[in-house]
Design a protein around this motif. Structure first.
Motif, PDB file in Angstrom:
ATOM      1  N   ASN A  96      25.710  28.060  41.280  1.00  0.00           N
ATOM      2  CA  ASN A  96      26.408  28.476  42.493  1.00  0.00           C
ATOM      3  C   ASN A  96      27.744  27.744  42.508  1.00  0.00           C
ATOM      4  OD1 ASN A  96      27.030  29.663  44.907  1.00  0.00           O
ATOM      5  ND2 ASN A  96      25.770  28.297  46.146  1.00  0.00           N
ATOM      6  N   THR A  97      28.822  28.447  42.220  1.00  0.00           N
ATOM      7  CA  THR A  97      30.090  27.764  42.002  1.00  0.00           C
ATOM      8  C   THR A  97      31.250  28.521  42.632  1.00  0.00           C
ATOM      9  OG1 THR A  97      31.538  26.838  40.292  1.00  0.00           O
ATOM     10  CG2 THR A  97      30.501  28.956  39.813  1.00  0.00           C
ATOM     11  N   THR A  98      32.271  27.770  42.997  1.00  0.00           N
ATOM     12  CA  THR A  98      33.541  28.343  43.433  1.00  0.00           C
ATOM     13  C   THR A  98      34.491  28.317  42.250  1.00  0.00           C
ATOM     14  OG1 THR A  98      33.250  27.584  45.699  1.00  0.00           O
ATOM     15  CG2 THR A  98      35.485  28.153  45.026  1.00  0.00           C
ATOM     16  N   THR A  99      35.002  29.463  41.894  1.00  0.00           N
ATOM     17  CA  THR A  99      35.863  29.546  40.715  1.00  0.00           C
ATOM     18  C   THR A  99      37.312  29.742  41.134  1.00  0.00           C
ATOM     19  OG1 THR A  99      35.674  31.947  40.512  1.00  0.00           O
ATOM     20  CG2 THR A  99      33.966  30.624  39.464  1.00  0.00           C
ATOM     21  N   GLY A 100      38.216  29.338  40.279  1.00  0.00           N
ATOM     22  CA  GLY A 100      39.628  29.499  40.579  1.00  0.00           C
ATOM     23  C   GLY A 100      40.112  30.898  40.256  1.00  0.00           C
ATOM     24  N   ARG A 101      40.889  31.464  41.144  1.00  0.00           N
ATOM     25  CA  ARG A 101      41.525  32.762  40.914  1.00  0.00           C
ATOM     26  C   ARG A 101      43.008  32.522  40.672  1.00  0.00           C
ATOM     27  NH1 ARG A 101      41.314  35.920  45.994  1.00  0.00           N
ATOM     28  NH2 ARG A 101      39.082  35.910  45.579  1.00  0.00           N
ATOM     29  N   VAL A 102      43.535  33.016  39.558  1.00  0.00           N
ATOM     30  CA  VAL A 102      44.948  32.842  39.217  1.00  0.00           C
ATOM     31  C   VAL A 102      45.693  34.106  39.594  1.00  0.00           C
ATOM     32  CG1 VAL A 102      46.588  32.305  37.384  1.00  0.00           C
ATOM     33  CG2 VAL A 102      44.271  31.344  37.313  1.00  0.00           C
ATOM     34  N   ILE A 103      46.762  33.958  40.358  1.00  0.00           N
ATOM     35  CA  ILE A 103      47.478  35.100  40.909  1.00  0.00           C
ATOM     36  C   ILE A 103      48.924  35.088  40.430  1.00  0.00           C
ATOM     37  CG2 ILE A 103      48.232  36.245  43.036  1.00  0.00           C
ATOM     38  CD1 ILE A 103      45.842  34.967  44.428  1.00  0.00           C
ATOM     39  N   GLY A 104      49.380  36.225  39.942  1.00  0.00           N
ATOM     40  CA  GLY A 104      50.774  36.408  39.570  1.00  0.00           C
ATOM     41  C   GLY A 104      51.361  37.584  40.330  1.00  0.00           C
ATOM     42  N   VAL A 112      48.928  40.722  39.758  1.00  0.00           N
ATOM     43  CA  VAL A 112      47.967  40.614  38.670  1.00  0.00           C
ATOM     44  C   VAL A 112      47.135  39.360  38.903  1.00  0.00           C
ATOM     45  CG1 VAL A 112      47.653  40.424  36.173  1.00  0.00           C
ATOM     46  CG2 VAL A 112      49.527  41.800  37.092  1.00  0.00           C
ATOM     47  N   VAL A 113      45.825  39.496  38.736  1.00  0.00           N
ATOM     48  CA  VAL A 113      44.910  38.402  39.071  1.00  0.00           C
ATOM     49  C   VAL A 113      43.937  38.162  37.922  1.00  0.00           C
ATOM     50  CG1 VAL A 113      43.093  37.634  40.647  1.00  0.00           C
ATOM     51  CG2 VAL A 113      45.072  38.879  41.539  1.00  0.00           C
ATOM     52  N   TYR A 114      43.767  36.888  37.566  1.00  0.00           N
ATOM     53  CA  TYR A 114      42.696  36.475  36.654  1.00  0.00           C
ATOM     54  C   TYR A 114      41.560  35.930  37.500  1.00  0.00           C
ATOM     55  CZ  TYR A 114      39.904  33.511  33.631  1.00  0.00           C
ATOM     56  OH  TYR A 114      38.853  32.925  32.985  1.00  0.00           O
ATOM     57  N   GLU A 115      40.340  36.401  37.205  1.00  0.00           N
ATOM     58  CA  GLU A 115      39.185  35.952  37.979  1.00  0.00           C
ATOM     59  C   GLU A 115      37.930  36.014  37.116  1.00  0.00           C
ATOM     60  OE1 GLU A 115      38.245  36.982  42.426  1.00  0.00           O
ATOM     61  OE2 GLU A 115      37.407  38.581  41.188  1.00  0.00           O
ATOM     62  N   PHE A 120      42.734  41.724  36.756  1.00  0.00           N
ATOM     63  CA  PHE A 120      42.911  42.866  37.649  1.00  0.00           C
ATOM     64  C   PHE A 120      44.394  43.078  37.914  1.00  0.00           C
ATOM     65  CE2 PHE A 120      38.876  40.886  38.549  1.00  0.00           C
ATOM     66  CZ  PHE A 120      37.989  41.938  38.680  1.00  0.00           C
ATOM     67  N   ALA A 121      44.776  44.337  38.098  1.00  0.00           N
ATOM     68  CA  ALA A 121      46.159  44.669  38.450  1.00  0.00           C
ATOM     69  C   ALA A 121      46.158  45.530  39.712  1.00  0.00           C
ATOM     70  CB  ALA A 121      46.843  45.412  37.313  1.00  0.00           C
ATOM     71  N   ARG A 122      46.984  45.135  40.670  1.00  0.00           N
ATOM     72  CA  ARG A 122      47.174  45.935  41.881  1.00  0.00           C
ATOM     73  C   ARG A 122      48.623  46.386  41.929  1.00  0.00           C
ATOM     74  NH1 ARG A 122      46.078  42.714  46.942  1.00  0.00           N
ATOM     75  NH2 ARG A 122      48.300  42.206  46.857  1.00  0.00           N
ATOM     76  N   THR A 123      48.822  47.694  41.958  1.00  0.00           N
ATOM     77  CA  THR A 123      50.161  48.264  41.965  1.00  0.00           C
ATOM     78  C   THR A 123      50.755  48.176  43.368  1.00  0.00           C
ATOM     79  OG1 THR A 123      49.279  50.474  42.386  1.00  0.00           O
ATOM     80  CG2 THR A 123      49.581  49.830  40.075  1.00  0.00           C
ATOM     81  N   PRO A 124      52.062  48.370  43.503  1.00  0.00           N
ATOM     82  CA  PRO A 124      52.679  48.297  44.834  1.00  0.00           C
ATOM     83  C   PRO A 124      52.077  49.272  45.837  1.00  0.00           C
ATOM     84  CG  PRO A 124      54.358  48.159  43.138  1.00  0.00           C
ATOM     85  CD  PRO A 124      53.072  48.473  42.430  1.00  0.00           C
ATOM     86  N   ASP A 125      51.495  50.387  45.368  1.00  0.00           N
ATOM     87  CA  ASP A 125      50.893  51.342  46.317  1.00  0.00           C
ATOM     88  C   ASP A 125      49.475  50.950  46.715  1.00  0.00           C
ATOM     89  OD1 ASP A 125      49.302  51.938  44.151  1.00  0.00           O
ATOM     90  OD2 ASP A 125      50.080  53.960  43.843  1.00  0.00           O
ATOM     91  N   GLY A 126      48.963  49.821  46.176  1.00  0.00           N
ATOM     92  CA  GLY A 126      47.666  49.312  46.600  1.00  0.00           C
ATOM     93  C   GLY A 126      46.498  49.651  45.702  1.00  0.00           C
ATOM     94  N   SER A 127      46.679  50.483  44.688  1.00  0.00           N
ATOM     95  CA  SER A 127      45.577  50.819  43.792  1.00  0.00           C
ATOM     96  C   SER A 127      45.256  49.629  42.888  1.00  0.00           C
ATOM     97  CB  SER A 127      45.913  52.047  42.950  1.00  0.00           C
ATOM     98  OG  SER A 127      47.034  51.793  42.120  1.00  0.00           O
ATOM     99  N   VAL A 128      43.955  49.452  42.582  1.00  0.00           N
ATOM    100  CA  VAL A 128      43.488  48.302  41.821  1.00  0.00           C
ATOM    101  C   VAL A 128      42.711  48.778  40.607  1.00  0.00           C
ATOM    102  CG1 VAL A 128      42.077  46.207  41.857  1.00  0.00           C
ATOM    103  CG2 VAL A 128      43.353  46.880  43.894  1.00  0.00           C
ATOM    104  N   GLU A 129      42.892  48.076  39.487  1.00  0.00           N
ATOM    105  CA  GLU A 129      42.168  48.401  38.263  1.00  0.00           C
ATOM    106  C   GLU A 129      41.814  47.111  37.531  1.00  0.00           C
ATOM    107  OE1 GLU A 129      42.843  50.820  34.027  1.00  0.00           O
ATOM    108  OE2 GLU A 129      44.463  50.641  35.496  1.00  0.00           O
TER     109      GLU A 129
END
Length: 241
Positions: A96-104, A112-115, A120-129
């Motif tokens: 049971n751990t809290t992990t770091g999320r890296v955000i660019g 863009v997020v590392y988790e 993950f990538a979120r575009t300016p229109d809000g879509s996520v992949e």
């Protein structure tokens, strides 16, 4: 070391893996007319590789560095201690751990997020992949039977992340490496990207039970193992400097 890790114009990324008894160097050259979400994706995927290599190295020994030029104001990488992961085996909490999320964030509004090994990538229109999946496995591709491999990464930083990023493992991993028979295994991830995690779980283990708890932003995969199911879970503590 600069105070900002940035997406770059005329970006040069060099990854160093210094291992006991030798070293390997790979260079990545990028030439772009503007900072974009795509550039940030590529950058974050390099960071994911650095985390993976550092986790595999000996504490206090090998290390991985991502070297880049940096210009302030072109987007920053920051670490937030907000994501969480929990593993249960037969109803008992094993991890049971809290992990770091890296955000660019890129100037055009993309994020863009590392988790936990995924990007993950979120575009300016809000879509996520999910643009880069984690190094997890839930099925043995040879016999199509359950087989669980889950690395958990806890990331910390000793201050602002600079132009040169060093990822280092701080201690031996906490691990479970056993063969189980008729065991109930579950992995829960709490994240704003819970829907994308659930989609990844469905694609990775079609016969598993996938649950989503939107109010808690949790995605959960549950697997009932058969005879002789391999379960390998490692929790790595890493520092980013």
């Amino acid at each position: 070391m600069s105070n900002v890790v940035a997406a770059l114009i005329l970006l040069l990324i060099t990854t160093f893996l210094v291992a006991a008894g030798g070293s390997a160097v790979t260079e990545f050259n990028k030439d772009t007319a503007a900072v974009s979400t795509e550039t940030m994706e590529n950058d974050m995927e390099q960071f994911e590789g650095a985390v993976h290599e550092a986790a595999a190295s000996e504490a206090g020994g090998s290390r991985v560095e991502i070297a880049r030029g940096a210009e302030a104001g072109q987007g920053a990488f920051t670490i937030q201690q907000v994501s969480a992961a929990s593993v249960t085996i037969d109803g008992n909490v094993a991890f049971n751990t809290t992990t770091g999320r890296v955000i660019g964030e890129s100037p055009n509004g993309g994020v863009v997020v590392y988790e936990m090994g995924a990007v993950f990538a979120r575009t300016p229109d809000g879509s996520v992949e999910m643009v880069d999946p984690p190094r997890m496995a839930f099925v043995n591709t040879t016999n199509n039977r359950p087989s669980v491999t889950v690395p958990l990464y806890t990331l910390e930083t000793q201050g602002p992340i600079g132009g040169t990023v060093t990822v280092r493992r701080t201690s031996p991993p906490d691990e479970t490496d056993s063969v189980y028979a008729n065991t109930f295994f579950s992995l829960s991830i709490q994240s704003p990207f819970y829907a994308e995690w659930a989609e990844y779980f469905r694609a990775s283990a079609p016969n598993a039970n996938i649950l989503v708890f939107p109010d808690q932003q949790v995605a959960r995969i549950s697997i009932t193992t058969g005879d002789g199911t391999y379960v390998h879970i490692n929790e790595y503590d890493l520092i980013v400097q």
